[in-house]
Design a protein around this motif. Structure first.
Motif, PDB file in Angstrom:
ATOM      1  N   PHE A 171     -30.462  17.997  -0.284  1.00 44.08           N
ATOM      2  CA  PHE A 171     -29.317  17.003   0.060  1.00 44.08           C
ATOM      3  C   PHE A 171     -30.124  15.945   1.196  1.00 44.08           C
ATOM      4  O   PHE A 171     -30.061  14.824   0.819  1.00 44.08           O
ATOM      5  CB  PHE A 171     -28.150  17.739   0.658  1.00 44.08           C
ATOM      6  N   GLN A 223     -26.728   4.839 -18.266  1.00 42.47           N
ATOM      7  CA  GLN A 223     -27.921   5.277 -17.843  1.00 42.47           C
ATOM      8  C   GLN A 223     -27.633   6.313 -16.748  1.00 42.47           C
ATOM      9  O   GLN A 223     -28.552   7.318 -16.779  1.00 42.47           O
ATOM     10  CB  GLN A 223     -28.664   4.188 -16.786  1.00 42.47           C
ATOM     11  N   SER A 246     -17.969  15.647  -4.766  1.00 39.28           N
ATOM     12  CA  SER A 246     -18.827  14.313  -5.412  1.00 39.28           C
ATOM     13  C   SER A 246     -17.737  13.198  -5.700  1.00 39.28           C
ATOM     14  O   SER A 246     -18.007  12.015  -5.779  1.00 39.28           O
ATOM     15  CB  SER A 246     -19.666  14.887  -6.682  1.00 39.28           C
ATOM     16  N   THR A 300     -29.027  14.588  -7.736  1.00 40.48           N
ATOM     17  CA  THR A 300     -29.502  16.079  -7.216  1.00 40.48           C
ATOM     18  C   THR A 300     -28.407  16.735  -6.370  1.00 40.48           C
ATOM     19  O   THR A 300     -28.426  17.989  -6.504  1.00 40.48           O
ATOM     20  CB  THR A 300     -30.904  15.827  -6.635  1.00 40.48           C
ATOM     21  N   ALA A 301     -27.857  16.066  -5.771  1.00 44.15           N
ATOM     22  CA  ALA A 301     -26.844  16.792  -4.673  1.00 44.15           C
ATOM     23  C   ALA A 301     -25.835  17.459  -5.600  1.00 44.15           C
ATOM     24  O   ALA A 301     -25.615  18.834  -5.246  1.00 44.15           O
ATOM     25  CB  ALA A 301     -26.083  15.514  -3.879  1.00 44.15           C
ATOM     26  N   GLN A 302     -25.225  17.019  -6.603  1.00 48.78           N
ATOM     27  CA  GLN A 302     -24.223  17.590  -7.545  1.00 48.78           C
ATOM     28  C   GLN A 302     -24.788  18.521  -8.196  1.00 48.78           C
ATOM     29  O   GLN A 302     -24.245  19.693  -8.243  1.00 48.78           O
ATOM     30  CB  GLN A 302     -23.602  16.330  -8.440  1.00 48.78           C
ATOM     31  N   ILE A 351     -30.370   9.728 -15.834  1.00 47.94           N
ATOM     32  CA  ILE A 351     -30.497  10.324 -14.609  1.00 47.94           C
ATOM     33  C   ILE A 351     -30.182  11.715 -14.366  1.00 47.94           C
ATOM     34  O   ILE A 351     -31.149  12.463 -13.857  1.00 47.94           O
ATOM     35  CB  ILE A 351     -30.156   9.273 -13.503  1.00 47.94           C
ATOM     36  N   THR A 358     -18.630  15.281 -10.312  1.00 43.96           N
ATOM     37  CA  THR A 358     -18.614  13.903 -10.910  1.00 43.96           C
ATOM     38  C   THR A 358     -19.634  12.840 -10.357  1.00 43.96           C
ATOM     39  O   THR A 358     -20.412  13.439  -9.277  1.00 43.96           O
ATOM     40  CB  THR A 358     -17.463  13.327 -10.532  1.00 43.96           C
ATOM     41  N   LEU A 387     -35.496   6.871 -21.845  1.00 39.87           N
ATOM     42  CA  LEU A 387     -35.005   6.672 -20.378  1.00 39.87           C
ATOM     43  C   LEU A 387     -35.364   8.231 -19.724  1.00 39.87           C
ATOM     44  O   LEU A 387     -35.802   8.091 -18.642  1.00 39.87           O
ATOM     45  CB  LEU A 387     -33.577   6.398 -20.133  1.00 39.87           C
ATOM     46  N   GLY A 405     -20.525  -8.996 -21.330  1.00 45.27           N
ATOM     47  CA  GLY A 405     -19.927  -7.973 -20.435  1.00 45.27           C
ATOM     48  C   GLY A 405     -20.497  -6.616 -20.269  1.00 45.27           C
ATOM     49  O   GLY A 405     -21.417  -6.396 -21.100  1.00 45.27           O
ATOM     50  N   PRO A 406     -19.754  -6.043 -19.718  1.00 42.68           N
ATOM     51  CA  PRO A 406     -20.377  -4.427 -19.240  1.00 42.68           C
ATOM     52  C   PRO A 406     -20.392  -3.576 -20.816  1.00 42.68           C
ATOM     53  O   PRO A 406     -21.224  -2.807 -20.943  1.00 42.68           O
ATOM     54  CB  PRO A 406     -19.507  -4.066 -18.310  1.00 42.68           C
ATOM     55  N   ARG A 433     -32.742  13.724 -15.898  1.00 40.85           N
ATOM     56  CA  ARG A 433     -34.061  13.706 -15.078  1.00 40.85           C
ATOM     57  C   ARG A 433     -34.055  14.585 -13.915  1.00 40.85           C
ATOM     58  O   ARG A 433     -34.955  15.321 -13.584  1.00 40.85           O
ATOM     59  CB  ARG A 433     -34.444  12.263 -14.856  1.00 40.85           C
ATOM     60  N   ASN A 434     -33.033  14.543 -13.265  1.00 42.10           N
ATOM     61  CA  ASN A 434     -32.720  15.322 -11.950  1.00 42.10           C
ATOM     62  C   ASN A 434     -32.573  16.887 -12.403  1.00 42.10           C
ATOM     63  O   ASN A 434     -33.120  17.580 -11.530  1.00 42.10           O
ATOM     64  CB  ASN A 434     -31.349  14.695 -11.286  1.00 42.10           C
ATOM     65  N   ARG A 437     -22.693   3.922 -11.599  1.00 39.95           N
ATOM     66  CA  ARG A 437     -23.918   3.024 -11.248  1.00 39.95           C
ATOM     67  C   ARG A 437     -24.913   4.067 -10.344  1.00 39.95           C
ATOM     68  O   ARG A 437     -25.841   3.644  -9.839  1.00 39.95           O
ATOM     69  CB  ARG A 437     -23.541   1.854 -10.583  1.00 39.95           C
ATOM     70  N   ASP A 438     -24.337   5.325 -10.158  1.00 43.03           N
ATOM     71  CA  ASP A 438     -25.271   6.094  -9.328  1.00 43.03           C
ATOM     72  C   ASP A 438     -26.731   6.361  -9.687  1.00 43.03           C
ATOM     73  O   ASP A 438     -26.982   6.482 -10.804  1.00 43.03           O
ATOM     74  CB  ASP A 438     -24.558   7.402  -9.026  1.00 43.03           C
ATOM     75  N   SER A 439     -27.636   6.368  -8.802  1.00 45.75           N
ATOM     76  CA  SER A 439     -29.010   6.486  -9.118  1.00 45.75           C
ATOM     77  C   SER A 439     -29.782   7.952  -8.651  1.00 45.75           C
ATOM     78  O   SER A 439     -30.676   8.050  -9.009  1.00 45.75           O
ATOM     79  CB  SER A 439     -29.770   5.536  -8.257  1.00 45.75           C
ATOM     80  N   ASP A 440     -28.813   8.926  -8.147  1.00 44.37           N
ATOM     81  CA  ASP A 440     -29.248  10.159  -7.903  1.00 44.37           C
ATOM     82  C   ASP A 440     -28.112  11.241  -7.730  1.00 44.37           C
ATOM     83  O   ASP A 440     -27.330  10.804  -7.320  1.00 44.37           O
ATOM     84  CB  ASP A 440     -29.959  10.010  -6.402  1.00 44.37           C
ATOM     85  N   LYS A 487     -36.858   1.962 -18.072  1.00 37.39           N
ATOM     86  CA  LYS A 487     -37.501   2.638 -16.929  1.00 37.39           C
ATOM     87  C   LYS A 487     -38.954   2.182 -16.690  1.00 37.39           C
ATOM     88  O   LYS A 487     -39.689   1.481 -17.604  1.00 37.39           O
ATOM     89  CB  LYS A 487     -37.402   4.047 -17.272  1.00 37.39           C
TER      90      LYS A 487
END
Lengths: 290, 393
Positions: free
Chosen positions: A7, B236, A259, B214-216, B240, B205, B269, B45-46, B243-244, B209-212, A119
């Motif tokens: 963390f 994306q 989370s 690892t905590a979850q 991620i 969850t 990606l 748009g999104p 990857r994590n 837009r989160d970039s990490d 990326k």
């Protein structure tokens, strides 16, 4: 204990990114009293230009330099084309101008680049480093180290160089700075260019971890702004502390609480801090010596 | 060369050379000679990654259909509006399609949000509407004039759980995106899990837009006895997560992604971390790997090559949904030999054995989607590419 370090590392990595964005906010706020909400777009430009230049065959270090240069040009352009002509406008008008600039830059990026995610290869490979039971991406060291170097350089620039002192003088009192012969318009353009460079560097460093697209800037600007507020708007040390703290709050919040409420948790703590210390953790009190 | 074929060549050349001007070309034809099909898509748009390929697909194939003589003796006139992903705009455009443009049919609605906003308009006007949105709410409960082509998130969960059951995995963890897609699929997975004897023992969850993450994932890693991890989400975020997942050394526990990542860019990606990831996806993604006797092979290979040659971008399942919607509509018009809205609706409902990019469609008065689990193929990422998992593995 391994979880704790995991963390910690992920919080520091994300926090270093927020800190770099917050630092950009701080530099511009100091020189011109403008809260620049296009700060996130500099980060986006840093990442996107690097990706596309790299894909076009430019070697990675050169592509990164090119991206930072593009961000600087856009930052200075933002000052000369949008902020300088609005001289004397209220703070709110200036904020609205920067929000407009942010939407404009996102639109241009959508047309010039594309709408996909991209990326970059990690600078030193993808093999995670094991530290006290936590797995750390090598790129995390680049992000944290990069943030440290930027903070150090900014400190040396502001405290040890004549131009840096001129920036500080402009931020302290624009009229007095003008009277002693400082070209405050140039200094402000410099601040915009400088904070664009910081944003661009952040974009280059984080893209291997976070991926990038034309609209990554929005959330980063929001988090960077929150970090700057937490640390105290206008204080570079505060920006650093605020960014790291926000990143750690998110990581520990997600890890130990839930989370689902990760973002809410971070913002509740920020609100609590601002209620207790409205200037932020490291903010100057609004007392001026005469 | 005969005079007639010369003329035909000239016509074909014009149709190829002037694709952009096709709107004005058909626009000048008199009302009797054209049939108006409307579309409201999220081209910008999104949700543009949905709307953009859909828009290109519709334009491309309407040109082709018109060049081949049109449908029921008439040329198709396509009226496309871009809602930018905004449900309010979508509803306004839907009203405009019905009242001003007087379309006889509608293919479109890129997202569930825009589709749900438009449904009342087309239901009231009694205009058949084939939606390109994912969620099951679009066709459940069944509405008289509303159909859809994409697989539902519920089917994706069922396909994943079916695979888990085959491998005798019963205890899983879920990490879901908090965006509309992730939240909806998560809810469907929780609902169908007991049917497959699957127990969800840990749930996390992440923001879209989160970039990490690892905590979850560290939390999931610490939960005892987890045999597999399922990740509902798109964009994306899942890349991620993947990857994590590798970073934390969790690759020995199988990771399942959803059809929300079913495009080549996911592999790109996520990089080497994607190796071994499994997901349910439409046949379109593995067209060239399908056995030759697969009924869908010809359709998906043709669509893929046509789309990639014209649009100059990799094919995605989303454009495929628009292809399916357009051709279900056109074939219904052909069968009805009419462009009368009500007759077309009745024929759409009678669609039987239609081979599309998404699967083989057989509709009924109680089923306005017409796909079963066979429409999904189970894929695994191997050597940086999709591989088709043989049934039962």
């Amino acid at each position: 204990m391994a979880e704790f370090f995991q963390f910690l590392v992920s919080g520091l990595t994300v926090g270093a990114v927020y800190a770099l964005v917050a630092l950009g906010f701080t530099l511009i706020y100091n020189a011109s009293d403008v809260v620049n909400f296009a700060q996130g777009e500099f980060v986006m430009l840093g990442g996107m230009v690097t990706v596309f230049a790299h894909a076009a065959g430019v070697p990675l270090p050169l592509a990164a330099l090119l991206a930072i240069a593009v961000a600087v040009v856009v930052g200075i352009g933002l000052y000369w084309l949008a902020i300088a002509p609005a001289r004397g406008a209220s703070a709110v008008s200036l904020i609205i101008i920067t929000i407009g600039a942010s939407i404009f830059l996102r639109g241009v990026a959508q047309v010039v680049f594309d709408k996909q995610f991209h990326k970059l290869p990690s600078f030193s490979g993808d093999t995670p480093v094991q530290m006290m039971g936590a797995a750390v991406q090598p790129q995390s060291f680049w992000v944290i180290g990069g943030a440290a170097v930027v903070v150090l350089l900014l400190y040396v620039f502001l405290e040890r160089t004549l131009v840096g002192k001129a920036v500080l003088a402009t931020s302290a009192n624009k009229l007095a700075a003008k009277l002693v012969g400082i070209n405050t318009a140039t200094i402000m353009a410099l601040a915009f260019g400088g904070s664009a460079a910081i944003g661009g560097i952040a974009g280059v460093l984080i893209t291997p971890i976070t991926l990038t697209s034309y609209d990554v800037g929005t959330l980063l600007a929001l988090k960077g702004f929150a970090a700057a507020m937490l640390g105290g708007m206008g204080n570079p040390l505060g920006a650093l502390a605020g960014g790291l703290l926000l990143g750690l709050l998110e990581a520990f919040g997600a890890g130990y609480v839930s989370s689902t409420y990760k973002d809410a948790f971070a913002f509740i703590v920020i609100l609590a801090v601002l209620f207790v210390a409205p200037q932020g953790l490291f903010g100057r009190r609004a007392v001026e010596r005469v | 060369m005969s005079r007639q074929s010369q003329f035909k060549n000239l016509f074909m050349a014009a149709a190829v050379a002037l694709p952009a001007s096709i709107m004005s070309f058909t626009g000048t034809a008199s009302a009797q000679q054209t049939v108006k099909i409307g579309s409201v898509l999220s081209v910008t748009g999104p949700a543009s990654f949905l709307g953009e390929p859909e828009d290109k697909t519709l334009r491309m194939y309407v040109d082709k259909i018109n060049a081949a003589g049109g449908v029921a003796g008439k040329k198709i006139e396509l009226v496309i509006y871009d809602d930018g992903g905004d449900a309010n705009k979508a509803r306004t455009f839907a009203t405009r399609l019905v009242e001003d443009d007087k379309v006889v049919a509608m293919v479109g609605g890129s997202t569930t949000g825009t589709t749900m906003a438009m449904i009342p308009v087309f239901e009231e006007a009694q205009v058949p509407f084939i939606s390109l949105a994912g969620a099951i709410e679009v066709v459940e409960p069944v509405r008289k004039f509303v159909f859809k082509t994409p697989h539902t998130d519920k089917m994706a969960c069922e396909k994943i759980f079916e695979n888990l059951k085959q491998r005798s995995f019963t205890k899983i963890a879920m990490i879901s995106g908090t965006d509309g897609f992730g939240a909806s699929m998560r809810a469907q997975c929780v609902k169908v899990a007991p049917t497959y004897g699957v127990q969800i023992v840990a749930e996390e969850t992440y923001g879209p837009r989160d970039s990490d993450m690892t905590a979850q994932l560290t939390k999931i890693k610490a939960a005892p006895g987890i045999q597999a991890v399922v990740n509902p989400g798109f964009g994306q975020g899942p890349a991620i997560v993947t990857r994590n997942y590798a970073q934390l050394g969790m690759s020995s526990t199988p990771l399942y992604q959803s059809h929300g990542v079913a495009s080549k860019s996911f592999i790109e990606l996520a990089g080497p971390a994607a190796e071994g990831v499994r997901l349910p996806a439409a046949a379109l993604l593995v067209g060239d790997k399908l056995p030759d006797n697969d009924p869908q092979k010809k359709v998906v290979v043709d669509y893929k090559s046509t789309f990639e040659a014209t649009a100059k971008q990799p094919v995605s399942t989303f454009g495929g949904h628009a292809y399916d919607g357009l051709f279900i509509m056109v074939e219904a018009m052909k069968r009805a030999n009419s462009t009368d809205a009500k007759k077309v609706r009745d024929e759409i409902e009678k669609t039987k054995g239609f081979v599309g990019t998404g699967g083989i469609v057989t509709m009924s008065p109680t089923d306005h989607l017409g796909l079963d689990l066979s429409a999904f193929r189970m894929l695994e990422v191997k050597g940086g590419d999709w591989t088709l998992l043989p049934p039962g593995t």
